[in-house]
Design an enzyme around this catalytic site. Structure first.
Site, PDB file in Angstrom:
ATOM      1  CG  HIS A   1      -5.939  -2.015   9.416  1.00 18.09           C
ATOM      2  ND1 HIS A   1      -6.415  -1.276  10.080  1.00 18.09           N
ATOM      3  CD2 HIS A   1      -4.509  -1.778   8.752  1.00 18.09           C
ATOM      4  CE1 HIS A   1      -5.145  -0.431   9.555  1.00 18.09           C
ATOM      5  NE2 HIS A   1      -3.687  -0.821   8.827  1.00 18.09           N
TER       6      HIS A   1
ATOM      7  CD  GLU B   1      -8.929   1.358   7.861  1.00 15.01           C
ATOM      8  OE1 GLU B   1      -8.681   0.290   8.937  1.00 15.01           O
ATOM      9  OE2 GLU B   1      -8.449   2.704   8.116  1.00 15.01           O
TER      10      GLU B   1
ATOM     11  CG  ASN C   1      -9.064  -1.061  12.050  1.00 16.37           C
ATOM     12  OD1 ASN C   1      -7.966  -1.931  12.128  1.00 16.37           O
ATOM     13  ND2 ASN C   1     -10.005  -0.148  11.675  1.00 16.37           N
TER      14      ASN C   1
ATOM     15  CG  ASP D   1      -0.203  -0.699   2.404  1.00 12.81           C
ATOM     16  OD1 ASP D   1       0.556  -0.677   2.860  1.00 12.81           O
ATOM     17  OD2 ASP D   1      -0.364  -0.568   3.222  1.00 12.81           O
TER      18      ASP D   1
HETATM   19  C1  GLP Z   1      -1.017   0.519   8.472  1.00 12.69           C
HETATM   20  C2  GLP Z   1      -0.394  -0.233   7.016  1.00 12.69           C
HETATM   21  C3  GLP Z   1      -0.126  -1.539   7.260  1.00 12.69           C
HETATM   22  C4  GLP Z   1       0.245  -2.077   8.762  1.00 12.69           C
HETATM   23  C5  GLP Z   1      -0.278  -1.834  10.174  1.00 12.69           C
HETATM   24  C6  GLP Z   1       0.082  -1.499  11.154  1.00 12.69           C
HETATM   25  O1  GLP Z   1      -1.462   0.455   8.591  1.00 12.69           O
HETATM   26  N1  GLP Z   1      -1.007   0.006   5.909  1.00 12.69           N
HETATM   27  O2  GLP Z   1       0.378  -2.716   6.667  1.00 12.69           O
HETATM   28  O3  GLP Z   1       0.388  -3.802   8.817  1.00 12.69           O
HETATM   29  O4  GLP Z   1      -0.157   0.050   9.810  1.00 12.69           O
HETATM   30  O5  GLP Z   1       1.029  -0.806  11.262  1.00 12.69           O
HETATM   31  P1  GLP Z   1       2.119  -1.225  13.101  1.00 12.69           P
HETATM   32  O6  GLP Z   1       3.633  -1.750  11.837  1.00 12.69           O
HETATM   33  O7  GLP Z   1       3.132  -0.010  12.860  1.00 12.69           O
HETATM   34  O8  GLP Z   1       1.829  -1.966  13.854  1.00 12.69           O
END
Ligand code: GLP
Length: 240
Positions: free
Chosen positions: A137, A142, A135, A67
């Site tokens: 995702h 989402e 959440n 993404d």
């Molecule tokens: C963002 C990214 C996800 C990631 C998530 C969790 O939303 N788009 O790919 O898994 O954050 O992030 P973190 O690893 O910093 O908790």
């Protein structure tokens, strides 16, 4: 789903690294599906260290990222293209021409999604690395995203904006929209490796492993994948 509970973040990163290294060693032209966020940073550091010390080569490896925020300049240190260079690509012998990510500055969003979907058709991930949002995702899919969705542009939820704001100077600076691979593109990977650490992920991890498969918790779709491994630390596993 195979569940591996690691002692802590360091141990989670080591176990994840072993799985990724096996894929790259078995196939030097492997397609790696990569994720951003703080979770995979330890894994990326271990890949860099292993390249430095043992010469594991990524010269022919190809990558596709999950993404990208919409609208950020590619030189912005908040963009995911910048994140990948700084935290991984600059430390490997990878050819940047072989690395792929959505163009967050594309003029035509629909055309950009179509371009990325076509690319993913011919570059099926040998392994897809994932983190998980609090959440539930995955990538930027989402709650409520149809499992059949492919690459698309999303409006980020308030909870994701809040979670991700720690990486920006101000919460107002977090982009409201992003490009993301859809659940269908993710499920198409040959192998999936999802990582989670910290108590704030415990609820999402519980839904991922033991909950009902529902679009309300996007990660739950992974229960349907034939080769998915979760590596998480004890805090993230506390509700399992
Ligand atoms: C963002 C990214 C996800 C990631 C998530 C969790 O939303 N788009 O790919 O898994 O954050 O992030 P973190 O690893 O910093 O908790």
């Amino acid at each position: 789903m195979k569940v591996i509970i690691a002692k802590d973040y360091e141990d989670m990163s080591t176990k994840a690294f072993e799985l990724v290294k096996r894929v790259v060693t078995e196939n030097p032209e492997a397609v790696l599906g990569l994720a951003t966020g703080s979770t995979p940073l330890g894994l990326y550091a271990k890949m860099a260290e292993d390249h430095r010390e043992n010469g594991t080569s990524y010269r022919r490896v190809r990558t596709v990222n999950l993404d990208e925020y919409e609208g950020l300049d590619i030189t912005s240190d908040q963009s995911y293209v910048y994140f990948m260079r700084k935290n991984l690509f600059d430390h490997l012998d990878i050819d940047l021409e072989n690395t792929n990510i959505e163009n967050g500055r594309a003029e035509n969003a629909e055309a950009e999604c179509a371009r990325y979907n076509a690319l993913l058709e011919v570059m099926r991930q040998d392994i897809q690395i994932l983190g998980i949002g609090s959440n539930g995702h995955i990538a930027f899919n989402e709650p409520g995203t149809p499992f059949e969705a492919e690459t698309h542009v999303v409006e980020l939820t308030e909870s994701t904006i809040k979670d991700n704001s720690r990486l920006f100077a101000r919460v107002e600076d977090v982009p409201r929209r992003a490009y993301t691979m859809g659940p269908k593109n993710i499920m198409n990977a040959r192998k999936i490796l999802i990582l989670a650490n910290g108590a704030n992920k415990a609820k999402a991890v519980c839904g991922l492993v033991k909950g009902k498969v529902t679009e309300a918790l996007p990660a739950s779709v992974l229960q349907r994948h034939p080769d998915c491994t979760l590596v998480c630390d004890e805090a993230a596993a506390s509700l399992l």
